[in-house]
Design a protein around this motif. Structure first.
Motif, PDB file in Angstrom:
ATOM      1  N   ASP A 120      12.449   4.803 -12.376  1.00  0.00           N
ATOM      2  CA  ASP A 120      12.344   5.010 -10.928  1.00  0.00           C
ATOM      3  C   ASP A 120      11.402   6.135 -10.558  1.00  0.00           C
ATOM      4  OD1 ASP A 120      14.118   2.939 -10.344  1.00  0.00           O
ATOM      5  OD2 ASP A 120      15.862   4.253 -10.442  1.00  0.00           O
ATOM      6  N   ASN A 121      10.572   6.603 -11.496  1.00  0.00           N
ATOM      7  CA  ASN A 121       9.590   7.624 -11.166  1.00  0.00           C
ATOM      8  C   ASN A 121       8.257   7.006 -10.761  1.00  0.00           C
ATOM      9  OD1 ASN A 121       8.997  10.394 -10.853  1.00  0.00           O
ATOM     10  ND2 ASN A 121       7.857  10.416 -12.778  1.00  0.00           N
ATOM     11  N   LEU A 122       8.037   5.745 -11.086  1.00  0.00           N
ATOM     12  CA  LEU A 122       6.863   5.023 -10.599  1.00  0.00           C
ATOM     13  C   LEU A 122       7.158   4.548  -9.186  1.00  0.00           C
ATOM     14  CD1 LEU A 122       5.650   2.859 -13.610  1.00  0.00           C
ATOM     15  CD2 LEU A 122       4.207   4.289 -12.167  1.00  0.00           C
ATOM     16  N   ILE A 123       6.336   4.962  -8.237  1.00  0.00           N
ATOM     17  CA  ILE A 123       6.622   4.684  -6.830  1.00  0.00           C
ATOM     18  C   ILE A 123       5.428   3.993  -6.184  1.00  0.00           C
ATOM     19  CG2 ILE A 123       7.194   5.726  -4.599  1.00  0.00           C
ATOM     20  CD1 ILE A 123       8.506   7.999  -6.123  1.00  0.00           C
ATOM     21  N   MET A 124       5.706   2.960  -5.399  1.00  0.00           N
ATOM     22  CA  MET A 124       4.664   2.242  -4.684  1.00  0.00           C
ATOM     23  C   MET A 124       5.011   2.189  -3.196  1.00  0.00           C
ATOM     24  SD  MET A 124       3.038  -1.526  -5.355  1.00  0.00           S
ATOM     25  CE  MET A 124       2.000  -0.907  -6.665  1.00  0.00           C
ATOM     26  N   PRO A 125       4.498   3.135  -2.401  1.00  0.00           N
ATOM     27  CA  PRO A 125       4.676   3.049  -0.945  1.00  0.00           C
ATOM     28  C   PRO A 125       3.704   2.024  -0.367  1.00  0.00           C
ATOM     29  CG  PRO A 125       3.442   5.020  -1.510  1.00  0.00           C
ATOM     30  CD  PRO A 125       3.807   4.364  -2.810  1.00  0.00           C
ATOM     31  N   TYR A 126       4.111   1.334   0.711  1.00  0.00           N
ATOM     32  CA  TYR A 126       3.239   0.312   1.269  1.00  0.00           C
ATOM     33  C   TYR A 126       3.546   0.109   2.751  1.00  0.00           C
ATOM     34  CZ  TYR A 126       7.316  -2.770   1.109  1.00  0.00           C
ATOM     35  OH  TYR A 126       8.557  -3.312   1.299  1.00  0.00           O
ATOM     36  N   ASN A 127       2.631  -0.531   3.419  1.00  0.00           N
ATOM     37  CA  ASN A 127       2.803  -0.913   4.809  1.00  0.00           C
ATOM     38  C   ASN A 127       2.099  -2.250   4.996  1.00  0.00           C
ATOM     39  OD1 ASN A 127       3.197  -1.118   7.516  1.00  0.00           O
ATOM     40  ND2 ASN A 127       2.139   0.767   8.074  1.00  0.00           N
ATOM     41  N   THR A 128       2.818  -3.254   5.423  1.00  0.00           N
ATOM     42  CA  THR A 128       2.251  -4.595   5.522  1.00  0.00           C
ATOM     43  C   THR A 128       1.790  -4.940   6.934  1.00  0.00           C
ATOM     44  OG1 THR A 128       4.467  -5.505   5.826  1.00  0.00           O
ATOM     45  CG2 THR A 128       3.587  -5.495   3.591  1.00  0.00           C
ATOM     46  N   ALA A 129       1.470  -3.945   7.733  1.00  0.00           N
ATOM     47  CA  ALA A 129       0.925  -4.234   9.053  1.00  0.00           C
ATOM     48  C   ALA A 129      -0.384  -4.996   8.903  1.00  0.00           C
ATOM     49  CB  ALA A 129       0.704  -2.937   9.814  1.00  0.00           C
ATOM     50  N   GLY A 130      -0.596  -5.966   9.764  1.00  0.00           N
ATOM     51  CA  GLY A 130      -1.794  -6.790   9.649  1.00  0.00           C
ATOM     52  C   GLY A 130      -1.454  -8.115   9.002  1.00  0.00           C
ATOM     53  N   ARG A 131      -2.308  -9.124   9.191  1.00  0.00           N
ATOM     54  CA  ARG A 131      -2.021 -10.431   8.633  1.00  0.00           C
ATOM     55  C   ARG A 131      -3.317 -11.089   8.168  1.00  0.00           C
ATOM     56  NH1 ARG A 131      -2.928 -14.978  11.523  1.00  0.00           N
ATOM     57  NH2 ARG A 131      -1.258 -16.016  10.388  1.00  0.00           N
ATOM     58  N   TYR A 132      -3.140 -12.106   7.381  1.00  0.00           N
ATOM     59  CA  TYR A 132      -4.268 -12.873   6.877  1.00  0.00           C
ATOM     60  C   TYR A 132      -4.732 -13.821   7.974  1.00  0.00           C
ATOM     61  CZ  TYR A 132      -7.047 -14.511   2.972  1.00  0.00           C
ATOM     62  OH  TYR A 132      -8.083 -14.774   2.109  1.00  0.00           O
ATOM     63  N   MET A 133      -6.037 -13.924   8.165  1.00  0.00           N
ATOM     64  CA  MET A 133      -6.564 -14.840   9.175  1.00  0.00           C
ATOM     65  C   MET A 133      -7.963 -15.282   8.791  1.00  0.00           C
ATOM     66  SD  MET A 133      -7.687 -12.305  12.278  1.00  0.00           S
ATOM     67  CE  MET A 133      -8.608 -13.614  13.054  1.00  0.00           C
ATOM     68  N   PHE A 166      -9.794 -12.535   6.316  1.00  0.00           N
ATOM     69  CA  PHE A 166      -9.471 -11.113   6.356  1.00  0.00           C
ATOM     70  C   PHE A 166      -8.005 -10.906   6.007  1.00  0.00           C
ATOM     71  CE2 PHE A 166     -12.806 -11.856   9.480  1.00  0.00           C
ATOM     72  CZ  PHE A 166     -13.743 -10.909   9.139  1.00  0.00           C
ATOM     73  N   TRP A 167      -7.740  -9.797   5.334  1.00  0.00           N
ATOM     74  CA  TRP A 167      -6.351  -9.357   5.114  1.00  0.00           C
ATOM     75  C   TRP A 167      -6.348  -7.850   5.070  1.00  0.00           C
ATOM     76  CZ3 TRP A 167      -1.449 -10.789   5.306  1.00  0.00           C
ATOM     77  CH2 TRP A 167      -0.500 -10.004   4.649  1.00  0.00           C
ATOM     78  N   ASP A 168      -5.499  -7.229   5.852  1.00  0.00           N
ATOM     79  CA  ASP A 168      -5.384  -5.771   5.902  1.00  0.00           C
ATOM     80  C   ASP A 168      -3.969  -5.358   5.518  1.00  0.00           C
ATOM     81  OD1 ASP A 168      -7.956  -4.928   6.826  1.00  0.00           O
ATOM     82  OD2 ASP A 168      -7.460  -5.749   8.790  1.00  0.00           O
ATOM     83  N   PHE A 169      -3.869  -4.408   4.596  1.00  0.00           N
ATOM     84  CA  PHE A 169      -2.580  -3.779   4.331  1.00  0.00           C
ATOM     85  C   PHE A 169      -2.852  -2.418   3.715  1.00  0.00           C
ATOM     86  CE2 PHE A 169      -3.565  -6.275   0.586  1.00  0.00           C
ATOM     87  CZ  PHE A 169      -3.197  -5.483  -0.490  1.00  0.00           C
ATOM     88  N   THR A 170      -1.861  -1.578   3.674  1.00  0.00           N
ATOM     89  CA  THR A 170      -2.007  -0.253   3.073  1.00  0.00           C
ATOM     90  C   THR A 170      -1.022  -0.127   1.921  1.00  0.00           C
ATOM     91  OG1 THR A 170      -0.477   0.651   4.719  1.00  0.00           O
ATOM     92  CG2 THR A 170      -2.820   0.883   5.162  1.00  0.00           C
ATOM     93  N   GLU A 171      -1.426   0.647   0.910  1.00  0.00           N
ATOM     94  CA  GLU A 171      -0.623   0.704  -0.302  1.00  0.00           C
ATOM     95  C   GLU A 171      -0.998   1.942  -1.115  1.00  0.00           C
ATOM     96  OE1 GLU A 171       0.564  -2.988  -2.892  1.00  0.00           O
ATOM     97  OE2 GLU A 171      -1.365  -2.228  -3.539  1.00  0.00           O
ATOM     98  N   GLY A 172      -0.061   2.407  -1.902  1.00  0.00           N
ATOM     99  CA  GLY A 172      -0.320   3.507  -2.816  1.00  0.00           C
ATOM    100  C   GLY A 172       0.440   3.300  -4.106  1.00  0.00           C
ATOM    101  N   ILE A 173       0.060   4.027  -5.141  1.00  0.00           N
ATOM    102  CA  ILE A 173       0.769   3.970  -6.424  1.00  0.00           C
ATOM    103  C   ILE A 173       0.784   5.367  -7.003  1.00  0.00           C
ATOM    104  CG2 ILE A 173      -1.330   3.380  -7.699  1.00  0.00           C
ATOM    105  CD1 ILE A 173       2.160   2.036  -8.541  1.00  0.00           C
ATOM    106  N   GLY A 174       1.872   5.772  -7.580  1.00  0.00           N
ATOM    107  CA  GLY A 174       1.903   7.116  -8.149  1.00  0.00           C
ATOM    108  C   GLY A 174       3.240   7.439  -8.781  1.00  0.00           C
ATOM    109  N   PHE A 175       3.357   8.693  -9.214  1.00  0.00           N
ATOM    110  CA  PHE A 175       4.577   9.196  -9.833  1.00  0.00           C
ATOM    111  C   PHE A 175       5.266  10.157  -8.870  1.00  0.00           C
ATOM    112  CE2 PHE A 175       1.509   8.399 -13.244  1.00  0.00           C
ATOM    113  CZ  PHE A 175       2.225   7.518 -14.039  1.00  0.00           C
ATOM    114  N   GLY A 176       6.578  10.023  -8.757  1.00  0.00           N
ATOM    115  CA  GLY A 176       7.300  10.903  -7.862  1.00  0.00           C
ATOM    116  C   GLY A 176       7.319  12.341  -8.351  1.00  0.00           C
ATOM    117  N   ILE A 177       7.644  12.541  -9.628  1.00  0.00           N
ATOM    118  CA  ILE A 177       7.732  13.881 -10.213  1.00  0.00           C
ATOM    119  C   ILE A 177       6.820  13.929 -11.431  1.00  0.00           C
ATOM    120  CG2 ILE A 177       9.278  15.605 -11.212  1.00  0.00           C
ATOM    121  CD1 ILE A 177      11.579  14.272  -9.719  1.00  0.00           C
ATOM    122  N   HIS A 178       5.748  14.685 -11.340  1.00  0.00           N
ATOM    123  CA  HIS A 178       4.760  14.721 -12.420  1.00  0.00           C
ATOM    124  C   HIS A 178       5.284  15.390 -13.685  1.00  0.00           C
ATOM    125  CE1 HIS A 178       0.714  13.728 -10.336  1.00  0.00           C
ATOM    126  NE2 HIS A 178       1.690  12.961  -9.904  1.00  0.00           N
TER     127      HIS A 178
END
Length: 324
Positions: A261-274, A285-297
């Motif tokens: 559970d230290n690998l974390i992927m925050p995301y936001n799916t605002a936007g749609r495919y068109m 087009f497809w728009d979304f936001t996303e990240g990948i990382g570690f919670g505690i280094h």
């Protein structure tokens, strides 16, 4: 009835089109057992950056200690995980597929949204997006080489670990010989045994596919054919930690471990495919936001080559948490 560009664009925007569902599911989950999404903890609705909660080591130890120095608080510092906008922009014309096998999927007796060519093309594009996202963005940390470094540079897993074991990094460095086809088994075992015993029971180990395959070949040579080599989760003896290959590490020689559970992927799916029609071109087009990382280094353990600036095997801060 013949297909025209307007009909195809309209068909791409039908809710029954599978491409939007495929991309949405790729943000949230995956059916690929070798994807890092299988292990990452998803955090929805994040717009800019996600910061895990702070934790003081004294909060864990206070109930079990009678005294603690005035400066005894050891802060486990979370690392902010930037969430980056990701855009899919793919233009094509219907004529691009004439003379290909997809042209045979054009059936003029069916309505545009029932044409198989529409979903075929959409799925091909979606597969390419998901593949590049896993291999390039999540793994290497660079999604688009066009443009300035500031725009192209993302925070992929390899990028973060390179910084985490560098100057000022807070990840735990585990020195081993460089991985080769003849020593992969020994290196993985050496790496696993070097992880602090306090953290090891909570850890999972990850590597690239080449290292994993060579580890398994040498494991069979060492341990014989009586071992079950068909399991998805391979235990690194005698630590009981599981070893998993990841697609996003393809093309590297990467070996790292972290607590569950230290690998974390925050995301936001605002936007749609068109799909949008302009100049006889279907623009998708497809728009979304996303990240990948570690919670505690401090709880990320990274293999580095012996002698490569290693200081007692620790990053800048981890000696506080796992004294040598």
């Amino acid at each position: 009835m013949a297909l025209d560009v307007t009909d195809i664009a309209a068909a791409f925007n039908k809710t029954k089109s599978t491409v939007e569902l495929k991309l949405k599911s790729a943000v949230l989950t995956t059916d690929n057992q070798y994807s890092i999404l299988r292990f990452a903890k998803k955090v929805p609705g994040i717009i800019n950056a996600y910061i895990p909660s702070n934790m003081l080591l004294t909060e864990l130890t206070a109930p079990f200690t009678s005294t603690w120095g005035a400066k005894g608080d050891l802060l486990i510092k979370p690392q902010p995980i930037p969430v980056r906008p990701i855009k899919v922009n793919f233009p094509f014309t219907v004529d691009d597929f004439r003379g290909t096998y997809l042209a045979a999927k054009n059936d003029d007796t069916k309505a545009p949204n029932e044409q198989q060519i529409v979903t075929e093309v959409a799925n091909l594009i979606a597969q390419k997006v998901v593949q590049e996202r896993d291999l390039i963005y999540i793994g290497k940390g660079v999604y688009n080489a066009v443009g300035t470094t500031a725009v192209s540079n993302l925070d992929g897993i390899v990028t973060q670990m390179t910084a985490g074991v560098g100057a000022g990094g807070r990840m735990y460095k585990v020195p081993t010989p460089a991985i080769t086809s003849s020593n992969a088994f020994d290196v993985v075992n050496q790496f696993a045994l070097a992880i602090p015993k306090l953290a090891a029971p909570m850890c999972q180990i990850f590597c690239d596919h080449q290292t994993y395959q060579e580890y398994m070949i040498l494991k069979r040579a060492e341990e014989g054919t009586m071992v079950d080599y068909s399991k998805d989760d391979v235990t690194v003896f005698p630590t009981n930690m599981k070893l998993y290959p990841l697609d996003c590490l393809t093309g590297t020689r990467t070996l790292f471990a972290t607590i569950k559970d230290n690998l974390i992927m925050p995301y936001n799916t605002a936007g749609r495919y068109m799909a949008q029609v302009q100049d006889y071109t279907v623009k998708m087009f497809w728009d979304f936001t996303e990240g990948i990382g570690f919670g505690i280094h401090e709880f990320v353990f990274v293999r580095v080559n012996e002698g490569a600036g290693v200081n007692a095997g620790f990053g800048a801060d981890t000696v506080k948490y796992f004294p040598a």
